[in-house]
Enzyme design. Structure first.
Site, short mmCIF file in Angstrom:
data_model
loop_
_atom_site.label_atom_id
_atom_site.label_comp_id
_atom_site.label_asym_id
_atom_site.label_seq_id
_atom_site.Cartn_x
_atom_site.Cartn_y
_atom_site.Cartn_z
N ILE A 11 0.82 -1.21 0.00
CA ILE A 11 0.00 0.00 0.00
C ILE A 11 0.86 1.27 0.00
O ILE A 11 0.63 2.19 -0.77
CB ILE A 11 -0.95 0.01 1.23
CG1 ILE A 11 -1.90 -1.18 1.15
CG2 ILE A 11 -1.71 1.33 1.33
CD1 ILE A 11 -2.75 -1.28 -0.10
N THR A 82 -0.20 -4.49 9.97
CA THR A 82 -0.81 -4.73 11.28
C THR A 82 -1.23 -6.20 11.32
O THR A 82 -2.37 -6.54 10.98
CB THR A 82 -2.05 -3.82 11.51
OG1 THR A 82 -2.82 -3.76 10.30
CG2 THR A 82 -1.66 -2.44 11.92
N LYS A 204 -13.70 0.14 7.82
CA LYS A 204 -12.70 -0.61 7.06
C LYS A 204 -12.69 -2.09 7.49
O LYS A 204 -12.72 -2.99 6.65
CB LYS A 204 -11.32 0.00 7.28
CG LYS A 204 -10.16 -0.87 6.92
CD LYS A 204 -10.04 -1.07 5.43
CE LYS A 204 -9.03 -2.15 5.11
NZ LYS A 204 -8.72 -2.27 3.71
N HIS A 242 -31.32 -14.07 -8.99
CA HIS A 242 -32.23 -13.21 -8.23
C HIS A 242 -31.59 -11.82 -8.15
O HIS A 242 -30.39 -11.71 -7.91
CB HIS A 242 -32.41 -13.80 -6.82
CG HIS A 242 -33.40 -13.06 -5.98
ND1 HIS A 242 -33.14 -11.78 -5.51
CD2 HIS A 242 -34.62 -13.38 -5.52
CE1 HIS A 242 -34.18 -11.36 -4.80
NE2 HIS A 242 -35.10 -12.33 -4.81
N CYS A 258 -5.78 -9.17 4.42
CA CYS A 258 -6.93 -8.35 4.82
C CYS A 258 -8.04 -9.23 5.37
O CYS A 258 -8.30 -9.25 6.57
CB CYS A 258 -7.44 -7.57 3.63
SG CYS A 258 -6.12 -6.69 2.81
N LYS A 394 -10.85 -23.57 -7.96
CA LYS A 394 -11.24 -22.20 -8.30
C LYS A 394 -12.24 -22.14 -9.45
O LYS A 394 -12.55 -21.06 -9.95
CB LYS A 394 -10.00 -21.37 -8.66
CG LYS A 394 -8.98 -21.23 -7.55
CD LYS A 394 -9.49 -20.48 -6.33
CE LYS A 394 -9.69 -19.01 -6.58
NZ LYS A 394 -10.03 -18.28 -5.32
N1 SAJ Z 1 -12.24 -15.28 -2.38
C1 SAJ Z 1 -13.05 -16.40 -2.43
N2 SAJ Z 1 -14.28 -16.30 -3.00
C2 SAJ Z 1 -14.72 -15.14 -3.54
C3 SAJ Z 1 -13.90 -13.99 -3.49
C4 SAJ Z 1 -12.65 -14.09 -2.91
O1 SAJ Z 1 -12.70 -17.48 -1.95
O2 SAJ Z 1 -15.85 -15.13 -4.06
C5 SAJ Z 1 -10.92 -15.34 -1.71
C6 SAJ Z 1 -9.72 -15.03 -2.60
O3 SAJ Z 1 -9.32 -16.14 -3.34
C7 SAJ Z 1 -8.71 -14.61 -1.57
C8 SAJ Z 1 -9.54 -13.91 -0.51
O4 SAJ Z 1 -10.86 -14.33 -0.72
O5 SAJ Z 1 -8.07 -15.71 -0.97
C9 SAJ Z 1 -9.46 -12.41 -0.53
O6 SAJ Z 1 -9.48 -11.90 -1.85
P1 SAJ Z 1 -10.28 -10.58 -2.26
O7 SAJ Z 1 -10.10 -10.37 -3.71
O8 SAJ Z 1 -11.66 -10.64 -1.74
O9 SAJ Z 1 -9.63 -9.42 -1.42
P2 SAJ Z 1 -8.15 -8.87 -1.10
O10 SAJ Z 1 -7.73 -9.42 0.24
O11 SAJ Z 1 -7.20 -9.02 -2.22
O12 SAJ Z 1 -8.49 -7.31 -0.93
C10 SAJ Z 1 -9.49 -6.94 0.03
C11 SAJ Z 1 -10.48 -6.01 -0.67
N3 SAJ Z 1 -11.66 -5.84 0.18
C12 SAJ Z 1 -12.89 -6.01 -0.30
O13 SAJ Z 1 -13.13 -6.33 -1.44
C13 SAJ Z 1 -14.00 -5.78 0.69
C14 SAJ Z 1 -9.81 -4.68 -0.95
O14 SAJ Z 1 -10.73 -3.73 -1.45
C15 SAJ Z 1 -9.17 -4.13 0.33
O15 SAJ Z 1 -8.45 -2.92 0.08
C16 SAJ Z 1 -8.17 -5.13 0.83
O16 SAJ Z 1 -8.87 -6.33 1.12
C17 SAJ Z 1 -7.48 -4.59 2.06
O17 SAJ Z 1 -6.34 -4.10 1.96
O18 SAJ Z 1 -8.10 -4.55 3.13
#
Ligand code: SAJ
Length: 420
Positions: A11, A82, A204, A242, A258, A394
């Site tokens: 970041i 963190t 957040k 839906h 995150c 996936k």
């Molecule tokens: N995942 C699933 N199923 C899904 C979507 C994601 O299993 O349907 C998994 C991914 O494979 C991965 C994890 O979830 O392991 C997280 O991936 P992600 O794309 O949801 O999120 P991050 O961790 O890369 O980024 C998130 C984002 N938060 C949200 O979308 C609410 C991003 O906007 C934040 O800035 C970031 O966390 C952060 O820094 O907090």
């Protein structure tokens, strides 16, 4: 405006580059000599589309430099990790944030704006950060302007999202919010949403918790469907027709810095109350066991089997393995099988080429959806494998194609119950 960004990670680095490319004079500070030296010759140590080119240009234009020590500036932005603490509820470890805060103290002057971007537990800015400045003799809201402005960018799309996403600006006082707003006005095109620090902190954490809880629902559904012999991917696709339903995608678990971390910050602050959040975490944490269990079921009684793991990052098209469930799965599989990892995004001397991974393999196991895996010549790959089986956690490879491979995903997994 001169800006000092503490922490040049996923970041801090893009944030520093954004300010520098919008006319600010930026010094990026990191404890790693490698990170500092690399940036000063225009190189970055993380993979993020477009970032290195932009960083290089800023360094050449002398709007950006890296240093091991902070400097006097108008604005200080703290973007350090963190992690979770090793305590009962995995609370928010403020070690790096407080170190960073103390490191800037000698350089802070009246009138400066201090922004914490690191994700922190609710109430941290008020209860933990503000006292450090007050003990040093500053009055927050008068001498210094302190705010929590969480980042919300998605790895892989960071530059676009930094500029275009709405941004929460949580000041300790209104004056603090207004000063922090001026900082982000430099490049943010999205809305700047002014609020209190504690509201910003919890918003957040809840954004990521919302996603984690929703993914846990999809993961639980995958397990239910397996039990009931129902195609879970069809269920999701149809339910999502839906207009107000959006079931997320099941997978091998939830990783990253995150979703797999922030929900605990809330649980640790309200352990008796945050029940759903805590349960969602444990469902997502259970997915590596589920995957390993199903691999064992598919490869029944073949202890000598070789598994080609495709992708170990926490999600596709990035190089980040922090908290990746895939790493956990690989470790567990290694206890029972020969495991060869292929990941075109990760530099690790133990990982092998595509050909080496698949040759004589009894199974390809997809754990991260890198684009590279979409258009491989699976027909050829099937020919060099010992058993042409592909377990796609996936859901990225079509089961309709005639690859000469048996493709198993969460949709048809139940059909493989004890069939071998
Ligand atoms: N995942 C699933 N199923 C899904 C979507 C994601 O299993 O349907 C998994 C991914 O494979 C991965 C994890 O979830 O392991 C997280 O991936 P992600 O794309 O949801 O999120 P991050 O961790 O890369 O980024 C998130 C984002 N938060 C949200 O979308 C609410 C991003 O906007 C934040 O800035 C970031 O966390 C952060 O820094 O907090």
């Amino acid at each position: 405006m001169k800006i000092c960004v503490i922490g040049l990670g996923y970041i801090g680095m893009p944030t520093a580059v954004m300010f520098a490319s919008h006319g600010c004079n930026v010094v990026g500070v990191d404890v790693s000599e490698h990170v500092v030296q690399s940036l000063n010759i225009g190189k970055i140590v993380i993979e993020e589309p477009g970032l290195e080119e932009l960083a290089k240009r800023c360094v050449e234009d002398r709007t950006l430099k890296a240093s091991l020590l902070p400097e006097v500036a108008d604005t200080f932005i703290i973007a350090v990790p963190t992690p979770n603490k090793d305590d009962e509820y995995k609370s928010c470890d403020l070690k790096y944030v407080l170190q960073a805060v103390r490191s800037i103290l000698p350089y802070v002057r009246k009138g400066n704006t201090i922004i914490i971007e690191s994700t922190i537990a609710p109430r941290t800015t008020n209860d933990e950060v503000m006292p450090v400045f007050e003990e040093a003799g500053f009055t927050i809201g008068k001498d210094l302007y302190l705010a929590h402005c969480p980042e919300r960018v998605l790895p892989g799309k960071i530059l676009y999202e930094l500029e275009n996403n709405n941004r929460i600006i949580g000041g300790i006082t209104n004056e603090c919010s207004k000063h922090a707003e001026e900082v982000y006005k430099v490049f943010v095109k999205g809305e700047l949403l002014l609020t209190e620090a504690k509201v910003a902190e919890l918003s957040k954490c809840m954004e990521n918790t919302f996603r984690d809880v929703n993914i846990s629902l999809a993961n639980e559904l995958a397990k239910i469907c397996y039990e009931l012999d129902i195609n879970c991917l069809d269920v999701i696709a149809l339910a999502n027709k839906h207009p107000r339903v959006n079931i997320h995608q099941p997978g091998p678990g939830v990783g990253g810095h995150c979703l797999a971390i922030d929900p605990y910050f809330i649980c640790a602050k309200a352990p008796q109350t945050a029940k759903l959040i805590s349960l969602a975490r444990s469902i997502n944490k259970s997915m590596p066991d589920f995957v390993v269990d199903k691999v064992k079921m598919i490869l029944k009684d073949q202890d000598e089997a070789k598994i080609a793991v495709f992708g170990v990052t926490y999600k596709g098209n990035i190089d980040d393995i922090r908290e990746s469930p895939a790493i956990e799965i690989v470790t567990m599989l290694e206890e029972a099988y020969k495991v060869a990892v292929y990941d075109p995004h990760v530099n690790n001397p133990n990982y092998v080429s595509l050909l080496e991974a698949v040759t004589d393999a009894d199974m390809i196991l997809i754990l991260a959806d890198h684009n590279e895996f979409k258009n491989l010549d699976y027909k050829q790959i099937a020919k060099v494998m010992k058993q042409p089986i592909l377990f796609d956690t996936k859901n990225m490879i079509s089961t309709q194609e005639e690859y000469g491979l048996e493709i198993i995903n969460y949709g048809n997994l139940y059909q493989h119950k004890n069939t071998r």
